[in-house]
Every structure is written in structure tokens, then in C-alpha cells.
Design a protein around this motif. Structure first.
Motif, mmCIF file in Angstrom:
data_model
loop_
_atom_site.group_PDB
_atom_site.id
_atom_site.type_symbol
_atom_site.label_atom_id
_atom_site.label_comp_id
_atom_site.label_asym_id
_atom_site.label_seq_id
_atom_site.Cartn_x
_atom_site.Cartn_y
_atom_site.Cartn_z
ATOM 1 N N LEU A 121 0.835 -1.199 0.000
ATOM 2 C CA LEU A 121 0.000 0.000 0.000
ATOM 3 C C LEU A 121 0.872 1.252 0.000
ATOM 4 C CD1 LEU A 121 -2.658 -1.180 2.605
ATOM 5 C CD2 LEU A 121 -3.039 -0.892 0.143
ATOM 6 N N ALA A 122 1.930 1.245 0.811
ATOM 7 C CA ALA A 122 2.849 2.390 0.859
ATOM 8 C C ALA A 122 3.495 2.609 -0.502
ATOM 9 C CB ALA A 122 3.913 2.160 1.934
ATOM 10 N N MET A 131 8.171 2.354 10.207
ATOM 11 C CA MET A 131 7.392 1.466 11.068
ATOM 12 C C MET A 131 7.385 1.934 12.519
ATOM 13 S SD MET A 131 6.007 -0.770 9.129
ATOM 14 C CE MET A 131 5.363 -1.882 10.360
ATOM 15 N N GLN A 132 6.184 1.985 13.114
ATOM 16 C CA GLN A 132 6.005 2.352 14.510
ATOM 17 C C GLN A 132 5.528 1.168 15.338
ATOM 18 O OE1 GLN A 132 6.716 5.732 15.505
ATOM 19 N NE2 GLN A 132 7.643 5.475 13.493
ATOM 20 N N THR A 133 4.682 0.330 14.756
ATOM 21 C CA THR A 133 4.145 -0.844 15.440
ATOM 22 C C THR A 133 4.177 -2.007 14.461
ATOM 23 O OG1 THR A 133 2.623 0.556 16.712
ATOM 24 C CG2 THR A 133 2.149 -1.813 16.671
ATOM 25 N N ALA A 181 2.663 2.497 10.435
ATOM 26 C CA ALA A 181 3.829 3.274 10.032
ATOM 27 C C ALA A 181 3.447 4.719 9.774
ATOM 28 C CB ALA A 181 4.448 2.678 8.770
ATOM 29 N N ILE A 182 4.424 5.588 9.929
ATOM 30 C CA ILE A 182 4.277 6.980 9.521
ATOM 31 C C ILE A 182 4.780 7.068 8.083
ATOM 32 C CG2 ILE A 182 5.035 9.355 9.916
ATOM 33 C CD1 ILE A 182 5.479 8.549 12.863
ATOM 34 N N CYS A 183 4.018 7.722 7.240
ATOM 35 C CA CYS A 183 4.387 7.881 5.835
ATOM 36 C C CYS A 183 4.368 9.353 5.469
ATOM 37 C CB CYS A 183 3.400 7.149 4.927
ATOM 38 S SG CYS A 183 3.675 5.380 4.837
ATOM 39 N N LYS A 184 5.157 9.697 4.485
ATOM 40 C CA LYS A 184 5.147 11.046 3.937
ATOM 41 C C LYS A 184 5.405 10.935 2.445
ATOM 42 C CE LYS A 184 7.011 15.649 4.542
ATOM 43 N NZ LYS A 184 7.955 16.511 5.252
ATOM 44 N N ASN A 185 4.566 11.616 1.663
ATOM 45 C CA ASN A 185 4.777 11.675 0.219
ATOM 46 C C ASN A 185 4.488 13.105 -0.238
ATOM 47 O OD1 ASN A 185 1.979 11.900 0.025
ATOM 48 N ND2 ASN A 185 1.673 9.834 -0.744
ATOM 49 N N THR A 186 4.346 13.311 -1.511
ATOM 50 C CA THR A 186 4.133 14.676 -2.016
ATOM 51 C C THR A 186 2.798 15.262 -1.561
ATOM 52 O OG1 THR A 186 3.240 13.805 -4.088
ATOM 53 C CG2 THR A 186 5.599 14.323 -4.038
ATOM 54 N N ALA A 199 -1.947 2.032 8.499
ATOM 55 C CA ALA A 199 -2.018 0.864 9.376
ATOM 56 C C ALA A 199 -2.750 -0.274 8.673
ATOM 57 C CB ALA A 199 -2.744 1.213 10.679
ATOM 58 N N THR A 200 -2.277 -1.491 8.915
ATOM 59 C CA THR A 200 -2.946 -2.691 8.415
ATOM 60 C C THR A 200 -3.303 -3.563 9.614
ATOM 61 O OG1 THR A 200 -0.820 -3.800 8.049
ATOM 62 C CG2 THR A 200 -1.816 -2.676 6.157
ATOM 63 N N PHE A 201 -4.348 -4.358 9.450
ATOM 64 C CA PHE A 201 -4.911 -5.131 10.548
ATOM 65 C C PHE A 201 -5.062 -6.600 10.159
ATOM 66 C CE2 PHE A 201 -6.252 -0.792 10.692
ATOM 67 C CZ PHE A 201 -6.071 -0.436 12.020
ATOM 68 N N ALA A 202 -4.950 -7.473 11.160
ATOM 69 C CA ALA A 202 -5.111 -8.906 10.925
ATOM 70 C C ALA A 202 -6.575 -9.276 10.706
ATOM 71 C CB ALA A 202 -4.543 -9.704 12.100
ATOM 72 N N THR A 203 -7.489 -8.542 11.350
ATOM 73 C CA THR A 203 -8.914 -8.873 11.254
ATOM 74 C C THR A 203 -9.753 -7.625 10.993
ATOM 75 O OG1 THR A 203 -9.368 -8.552 13.611
ATOM 76 C CG2 THR A 203 -8.629 -10.768 12.942
ATOM 77 N N ASP A 204 -10.914 -7.832 10.394
ATOM 78 C CA ASP A 204 -11.865 -6.734 10.179
ATOM 79 C C ASP A 204 -12.329 -6.161 11.520
ATOM 80 O OD1 ASP A 204 -11.871 -6.967 7.355
ATOM 81 O OD2 ASP A 204 -13.321 -8.599 7.471
ATOM 82 N N ARG A 205 -12.567 -7.045 12.498
ATOM 83 C CA ARG A 205 -13.038 -6.599 13.810
ATOM 84 C C ARG A 205 -11.989 -5.731 14.498
ATOM 85 N NH1 ARG A 205 -15.039 -10.269 18.943
ATOM 86 N NH2 ARG A 205 -15.213 -8.511 20.366
#
Length: 139
Positions: A45-46, A55-57, A65-70, A77-83
Motif C-alpha cells: 500500500l505504501a 514502522m512504529q508498530t 507506520a508513519i508515511c510522507k509523500n508529495t 495501518a494494516t490489521f489482521a482482522t476486520d473486527r
């Protein structure tokens, strides 16, 4: 390592507070054409939005993660489950902010950044509750 709900809420609060007041004007108007919602790992995705994730966690339930672009600075953030994703978003939204939500991922940033990211990643925009002050909430 297993993160508890309070730890996830703190992570979400930190993300919202980190981004408060940060960002560019977000010059693009991506709201007109929204692509199919992206899927994949945090790194993929990044890469789609041309940022190198800081990466932070990195846990089983959540990778953040913290991201920076233009377009500006944002949390991805990505998750293992929808819940787990929904619980994190619900807790984090108490701190305000703009959330771009996809399947098992979320990007958090200011309005302009989220709109620009949506032009690449698709997804749905959710808006947090603005309590008017970022420093008065304790928990």
C-alpha cells in the motif's frame, strides 16, 4: 505480542495527535474518480502511494507506520482482522481526524491528504469527532 484494546486506543490517539496540524494543502481533487479499493500489505500500500513507511508498530494484530509523500504526512495501518480494524477506528475517531478505510487497512491524515490518497487507494472516508481541543482528553 498481543495488543490490548487500551493499547490500540493509545496507538490511535497518538496517530491522531501526531497528525493534528500536519499536512499540505493537498492540491489534487481526487474525489471525482475513485479507483477500486486497494488491498495488500502495509509495504505494498505504501508503495502504491509512493512513500517509504517508517514502522512504529509491528505486531500480529496491527502494523502501523508513519508515511510522507508529495501529498503530505499520514499514518498507514494494516490489521489482521476486520473486527480489530473497526475497534481501532472507533476508538481513534474520538480524537478527530480523517480516515481513509479499506479492507483491513486505514490511512489517517488531514482532509487534503486523505482525499489525495483516496485517488490512488480507493476506500471510504470517515471523519472523527472534533471535540474542539486535542489536549483536554485523558484516559
Amino acid at each position: 505480542m498481543r495488543l490490548t484494546r487500551p493499547m490500540l486506543a493509545v496507538t490511535g490517539a497518538a496517530a491522531a495527535l501526531l497528525l493534528a496540524g500536519c499536512g499540505s494543502g493537498g492540491g489534487k481533487s481526487a474525489a471525482d474518480a475513485v479507483p477500486t479499493t486497494a488491498t495488500g500489505s502495509l509495504e505494498s500500500l505504501a508503495a502504491e502511494v509512493k512513500c517509504k513507511p517508517n514502522m512504529q508498530t509491528d505486531a500480529d494484530e496491527i502494523r502501523q507506520a508513519i508515511c510522507k509523500n508529495t501529498d503530505g504526512k499520514f499514518i498507514l495501518a494494516t490489521f489482521a482482522t476486520d473486527r480489530g480494524q473497526r475497534e481501532w477506528i472507533n476508538d481513534a475517531k474520538d480524537y478527530g481526524g480523517y480516515y481513509l478505510v479499506g479492507r483491513k487497512w486505514v490511512a489517517v491524515g488531514d482532509d487534503g491528504v486523505v482525499k489525495a490518497l483516496r485517488g490512488t487507494l480507493g476506500g471510504e472516508v470517515e471523519i472523527g469527532t472534533d471535540h474542539g481541543s486535542h489536549g483536554s482528553h485523558s484516559g
